[in-house]
Design a protein around this motif. Sequence first.
Motif, PDB file in Angstrom:
ATOM      1  N   GLU A   1     -65.245   4.778  14.179  1.00  0.00           N
ATOM      2  CA  GLU A   1     -65.586   4.526  12.783  1.00  0.00           C
ATOM      3  C   GLU A   1     -66.980   3.913  12.654  1.00  0.00           C
ATOM      4  O   GLU A   1     -67.714   4.213  11.702  1.00  0.00           O
TER       5      GLU A   1
ATOM      6  N   GLN B   1     -70.025   5.503  10.522  1.00  0.00           N
ATOM      7  CA  GLN B   1     -70.701   4.686   9.516  1.00  0.00           C
ATOM      8  C   GLN B   1     -72.208   4.693   9.736  1.00  0.00           C
ATOM      9  O   GLN B   1     -72.995   4.837   8.773  1.00  0.00           O
TER      10      GLN B   1
ATOM     11  N   ARG C   1     -73.651   8.057   8.628  1.00  0.00           N
ATOM     12  CA  ARG C   1     -73.756   8.154   7.169  1.00  0.00           C
ATOM     13  C   ARG C   1     -74.944   7.345   6.664  1.00  0.00           C
ATOM     14  O   ARG C   1     -75.705   7.804   5.809  1.00  0.00           O
TER      15      ARG C   1
ATOM     16  N   ASP D   1     -66.458  15.234  14.660  1.00  0.00           N
ATOM     17  CA  ASP D   1     -66.193  14.357  13.522  1.00  0.00           C
ATOM     18  C   ASP D   1     -67.357  14.352  12.543  1.00  0.00           C
ATOM     19  O   ASP D   1     -68.521  14.464  12.951  1.00  0.00           O
TER      20      ASP D   1
ATOM     21  N   PRO E   1     -68.769  12.019   9.041  1.00  0.00           N
ATOM     22  CA  PRO E   1     -68.512  10.830   8.214  1.00  0.00           C
ATOM     23  C   PRO E   1     -67.907  11.198   6.876  1.00  0.00           C
ATOM     24  O   PRO E   1     -68.146  12.286   6.338  1.00  0.00           O
ATOM     25  N   ARG E   2     -67.133  10.290   6.336  1.00  0.00           N
ATOM     26  CA  ARG E   2     -66.576  10.474   4.996  1.00  0.00           C
ATOM     27  C   ARG E   2     -67.634  10.158   3.941  1.00  0.00           C
ATOM     28  O   ARG E   2     -68.616   9.485   4.209  1.00  0.00           O
ATOM     29  N   ARG E   3     -67.395  10.669   2.761  1.00  0.00           N
ATOM     30  CA  ARG E   3     -68.213  10.367   1.588  1.00  0.00           C
ATOM     31  C   ARG E   3     -69.679  10.780   1.770  1.00  0.00           C
ATOM     32  O   ARG E   3     -70.583  10.072   1.371  1.00  0.00           O
TER      33      ARG E   3
ATOM     34  N   THR F   1     -71.820  19.771   4.878  1.00  0.00           N
ATOM     35  CA  THR F   1     -71.784  19.122   6.189  1.00  0.00           C
ATOM     36  C   THR F   1     -71.101  20.017   7.199  1.00  0.00           C
ATOM     37  O   THR F   1     -69.999  20.507   6.945  1.00  0.00           O
TER      38      THR F   1
END
Length: 212
Positions: free
Chosen positions: A99, A103, A106, A125, A127-129, A134
């Motif tokens: 994570e 982070q 991002r 993987d 990143p979220r948001r 992507t």
Amino acid sequence: MGAVGNAAIVADFRFERQLLAAGFRRVAGIDEAGRGPLAGPVVAAAVVLDPDRIPEGIADSKVLDAKRREELFGAICGVAEISFAFACVATVDRINIREATLQAMRNALLGLCRPADAVLIDGRDVPRRIPVETRAVIDGDALSLSIAAASIVAKVVRDRLMTRCDDVFSGYGLASHKGYSTRAHQAALAALGPCRLHRRSFSPVAALIPAV
């Protein structure tokens, strides 16, 4: 959004050109350095290459020696847009290394002076948001020039930082192994115990912390 694999062994601009041909205007490559070490932060970099001014010799940072990485770092910074971000040791220990890495990726992307509208990320993987197109590229640092450039930037930034940390946290040999779990580092860690740079969530370090 999806994962892409490729059997090629030489980084090129094909992934970027596919996105540019689809109408995207600014394609960033993202990679990280420092996911595996026992000490120090994770560093992620985002790089937007100019298709008409790509420095020669860009490759996965792992196949380049330190001198060549430094040379390419200067060349990349001279013609490309770059951003980098850190996830500190406290963040790694608090949210875990995966994570923390995502982070940092991002934050590196969001740190670009002009936003990218498409992103290529090394690995599986993402990143979220992230509010743009992507794509995860397996072995991307060996296949995509933008990701390879990001791998060089992240590696050079982190190596420089760890070399400077060696002046403050002496005795661990950080300038030579950059915090990786080498025999020399393990021996120093056993003799001196962990310092503030060590990731206490990593088992070789946790094993040396007295129980309370």
